[in-house]
Design a protein around this motif. Structure first.
Motif, mmCIF file in Angstrom:
data_model
loop_
_atom_site.group_PDB
_atom_site.id
_atom_site.type_symbol
_atom_site.label_atom_id
_atom_site.label_comp_id
_atom_site.label_asym_id
_atom_site.label_seq_id
_atom_site.Cartn_x
_atom_site.Cartn_y
_atom_site.Cartn_z
ATOM 1 N N SER A 1 0.839 -1.200 0.000
ATOM 2 C CA SER A 1 0.000 0.000 0.000
ATOM 3 C C SER A 1 0.873 1.248 0.000
ATOM 4 O O SER A 1 2.019 1.211 0.416
ATOM 5 C CB SER A 1 -0.890 0.061 1.250
ATOM 6 N N THR A 2 0.284 2.341 -0.447
ATOM 7 C CA THR A 2 0.916 3.645 -0.349
ATOM 8 C C THR A 2 -0.041 4.567 0.392
ATOM 9 O O THR A 2 -1.243 4.547 0.132
ATOM 10 C CB THR A 2 1.216 4.224 -1.750
ATOM 11 N N TYR A 3 0.492 5.346 1.310
ATOM 12 C CA TYR A 3 -0.275 6.339 2.052
ATOM 13 C C TYR A 3 0.246 7.715 1.667
ATOM 14 O O TYR A 3 1.455 7.932 1.665
ATOM 15 C CB TYR A 3 -0.110 6.154 3.564
ATOM 16 N N GLU A 4 -0.650 8.623 1.337
ATOM 17 C CA GLU A 4 -0.234 9.985 1.037
ATOM 18 C C GLU A 4 -1.293 10.956 1.520
ATOM 19 O O GLU A 4 -2.463 10.610 1.647
ATOM 20 C CB GLU A 4 0.047 10.173 -0.445
ATOM 21 N N ASN A 5 -0.854 12.160 1.808
ATOM 22 C CA ASN A 5 -1.771 13.204 2.261
ATOM 23 C C ASN A 5 -2.318 13.969 1.066
ATOM 24 O O ASN A 5 -1.554 14.399 0.205
ATOM 25 C CB ASN A 5 -1.068 14.173 3.211
ATOM 26 N N ARG B 1 -5.158 6.006 1.200
ATOM 27 C CA ARG B 1 -4.450 4.719 1.128
ATOM 28 C C ARG B 1 -4.762 4.099 -0.223
ATOM 29 O O ARG B 1 -5.928 3.969 -0.605
ATOM 30 C CB ARG B 1 -4.900 3.782 2.226
ATOM 31 N N THR C 1 -5.891 11.592 4.496
ATOM 32 C CA THR C 1 -4.928 10.561 4.119
ATOM 33 C C THR C 1 -5.583 9.566 3.168
ATOM 34 O O THR C 1 -6.638 9.013 3.472
ATOM 35 C CB THR C 1 -4.387 9.835 5.357
#
Length: 130
Positions: free
Chosen positions: A12-16, A72, A70
């Motif tokens: 997974s990638t998490y970004e704001n 995901r 956020t």
């Protein structure tokens, strides 16, 4: 709208997602953005993001101030329904609807692929916070 502080974790990638008040007066935002992938023709790819966590409280934004949510993203190839060739497709952008808005913002995504099935849940998003 911009993306910031991306981090990866176990498929997974998490970004704001950063929403900035570019107006000349204060505004308020409360809740979750609507988020989905778009192909180059502007058509939605796969399922829209599901909401994750509490709805949060109202965030007041003075001119120039920002709120973040956020996002995901689960990478293609690890979820059932998106493990075979041809089950993912290139995407061009994220379509993001700020809470209580019907006009979408676009965030360009170069070199990204996503699951094309609307039954594979690959996006989740939190409510906006300060």
């Amino acid at each position: 709208m911009r993306s910031a502080d991306g981090e990866g974790a176990a498929g997974s990638t998490y970004e704001n997602l950063v929403l900035t008040n570019i107006g000349t007066t204060s505004c308020a935002v409360r809740g979750f953005p609507g988020v989905s992938y778009l192909d180059a023709a502007g058509r939605q790819v796969g399922a829209a993001a599901v909401r994750s966590g509490p709805a949060g409280s109202t965030v007041r934004l003075a001119p120039g101030a920002s709120a973040t949510a956020t996002l995901r993203t689960v990478h293609p190839g690890i979820q059932e329904g998106c493990t075979e060739p041809g089950q993912s497709t290139p995407v061009a952008a994220l379509r993001i609807f700020p809470p209580a808005n019907t006009t979408a913002l676009r965030l360009t995504l170069p070199g990204v692929s996503a699951c094309s099935s609307p039954t594979v849940q690959q996006l989740s998003v939190t409510a906006f916070t300060r």
